[in-house]
Scaffold this motif. Structure first.
Motif, PDB file in Angstrom:
ATOM      1  N   GLY A 152      11.729 -10.216  37.022  1.00  0.00           N
ATOM      2  CA  GLY A 152      12.423 -11.352  37.610  1.00  0.00           C
ATOM      3  C   GLY A 152      13.887 -11.139  37.922  1.00  0.00           C
ATOM      4  O   GLY A 152      14.455 -11.867  38.758  1.00  0.00           O
ATOM      5  N   TYR A 172       6.727  -4.620  38.181  1.00  0.00           N
ATOM      6  CA  TYR A 172       5.764  -5.718  38.154  1.00  0.00           C
ATOM      7  C   TYR A 172       6.336  -6.890  37.362  1.00  0.00           C
ATOM      8  O   TYR A 172       6.682  -6.752  36.193  1.00  0.00           O
ATOM      9  CB  TYR A 172       4.449  -5.238  37.527  1.00  0.00           C
ATOM     10  N   GLU A 173       6.450  -8.009  38.024  1.00  0.00           N
ATOM     11  CA  GLU A 173       6.989  -9.220  37.402  1.00  0.00           C
ATOM     12  C   GLU A 173       8.348  -8.966  36.747  1.00  0.00           C
ATOM     13  O   GLU A 173       8.566  -9.298  35.580  1.00  0.00           O
ATOM     14  CB  GLU A 173       5.996  -9.795  36.388  1.00  0.00           C
ATOM     15  N   GLN A 189       7.388  -3.430  33.604  1.00  0.00           N
ATOM     16  CA  GLN A 189       6.485  -4.571  33.699  1.00  0.00           C
ATOM     17  C   GLN A 189       6.929  -5.679  32.760  1.00  0.00           C
ATOM     18  O   GLN A 189       7.220  -5.443  31.589  1.00  0.00           O
ATOM     19  CB  GLN A 189       5.049  -4.155  33.339  1.00  0.00           C
ATOM     20  N   ASP A 190       6.999  -6.876  33.298  1.00  0.00           N
ATOM     21  CA  ASP A 190       7.232  -8.082  32.484  1.00  0.00           C
ATOM     22  C   ASP A 190       8.443  -7.958  31.569  1.00  0.00           C
ATOM     23  O   ASP A 190       8.378  -8.319  30.392  1.00  0.00           O
ATOM     24  CB  ASP A 190       5.995  -8.392  31.618  1.00  0.00           C
ATOM     25  N   HIS A 235      12.321  -9.066  31.586  1.00  0.00           N
ATOM     26  CA  HIS A 235      13.438  -9.750  32.236  1.00  0.00           C
ATOM     27  C   HIS A 235      14.783  -9.320  31.660  1.00  0.00           C
ATOM     28  O   HIS A 235      15.822  -9.811  32.096  1.00  0.00           O
ATOM     29  CB  HIS A 235      13.262 -11.268  32.111  1.00  0.00           C
TER      30      HIS A 235
END
Length: 318
Positions: free
Chosen positions: A301, A298-299, A273-274, A276
């Motif tokens: 990128g 989740y998120e 999650q989150d 990058h």
């Protein structure tokens, strides 16, 4: 018959009726599969009162105190498998002590909790039952919840008794010494949840994983995760199956994930999650083990269809 736990949820409106007479079938909201709802009432009562251990909803104790609860247990000669000590004023140690002397060997799960008002239990201040008494009367504890107010002396007391039997610990740490105490003494540990309150505890995590039980399969950390932590996990926890970190506290990269993939081939669950810093390189390395059964993205990128394709090709149980 093998000991198992039956969960009984007693509606508050039926509390007096239930404690004054045998439980009615309608009062049993959820029972173990070994005593399903189709079982007749006589069999269920026999299961509850003669053969096995139960755990009654703590809402009953919170509302009415533990006096009526322990009186009911004593009268029915019932074994309890889980004990939660959360409100000093409602925990009548004078009554619990003789009960635990007789039935404590059946208790496998003990929680020292914090109630909704923030009052913490100090076992050593309670009349009639001390922490060392609890350890003596309940020698077979394998699941333990420890709050942050426990001192090093308290940890010594419980671990000297239960380190050989405990398999799961949920603890709130404010001192790195306590973390290392758990790591060194609990060499049969399989599951651990660590809530970190100070930076000193966080910085001690790599050393903890160097000395902890090699049998650990589940880890839940409420702190940020770094590549250093993942490298130590990979080197010392080869049977790791699941690891969870607090959201927004992830500071690891592909380097740590690749190490984890190499050192923990049995890893089944991981939540991204989150972050990058993770790319297709790290996720694909984890996927190629083929052991993942659950993964959350989740998120993220920098994750593309390429690693998703690798997951679908390699992880057939996902």
């Amino acid at each position: 018959m093998k000991l198992f736990e039956i969960l009984i949820n007693l509606p508050a409106s039926l509390i007096h009726e239930s404690f004054d007479s045998f439980l009615q079938l309608k009062d049993i909201v959820r029972v173990d599969s070994a005593a399903c709802s189709s079982t007749d009432r006589a069999c269920i009562l026999n299961t509850l009162y003669e053969a096995n251990a139960i755990c009654i909803s703590e809402l009953v104790i919170l509302k009415y105190g533990s006096d009526i609860f322990v009186d009911w247990l004593t009268k029915r000669n019932v074994n309890v498998s889980a004990l939660s000590i959360s409100i000093p004023n409602n925990f009548n140690t004078i009554k619990w002590k003789p009960y635990l002397q007789k039935h404590g060997k059946h208790i496998s799960n003990i929680s020292f909790c914090q109630d909704i008002l923030g009052t913490l239990v100090d076992m050593n201040s309670l009349d009639g039952l001390k922490l060392h008494d609890l350890c003596e009367y309940c020698p077979n504890v394998h699941t333990l919840l420890i709050p942050k107010h426990f001192t090093e002396v308290d940890y010594d007391t419980v671990l000297n008794c239960w380190a050989h039997s405990v398999r799961a610990i949920n603890c709130t740490m404010n001192c790195s010494n306590l973390l290392m105490l758990v790591g060194k003494k609990c060499q049969q540990l399989e599951q651990i949840t660590i809530r970190v309150w100070t930076q000193s505890v966080h910085f001690a995590l790599p050393e903890f994983f160097r000395v902890c039980s090699p049998a650990i399969t589940h880890i839940n950390l409420s702190t940020w995760c770094t590549d250093e932590i993942l490298h130590e996990l990979a080197a010392h926890c080869p049977g790791l199956m699941q690891i969870t970190f607090a959201r927004h506290l992830r500071h690891y990269s592909d380097d740590g994930i690749i190490a984890l993939a190499k050192g923990c081939p049995a890893l089944q669950m991981f939540n991204f999650q989150d972050n990058h810093r993770i790319t297709d390189v790290g996720l694909s390395a984890l996927a190629r083990n083929g052991s993942l059964t659950s993964i959350s993205l989740y998120e993220m990128g920098n994750i593309t269809d390429a690693s998703i394709t690798t997951l679908s090709r390699c992880c057939h149980n996902l």
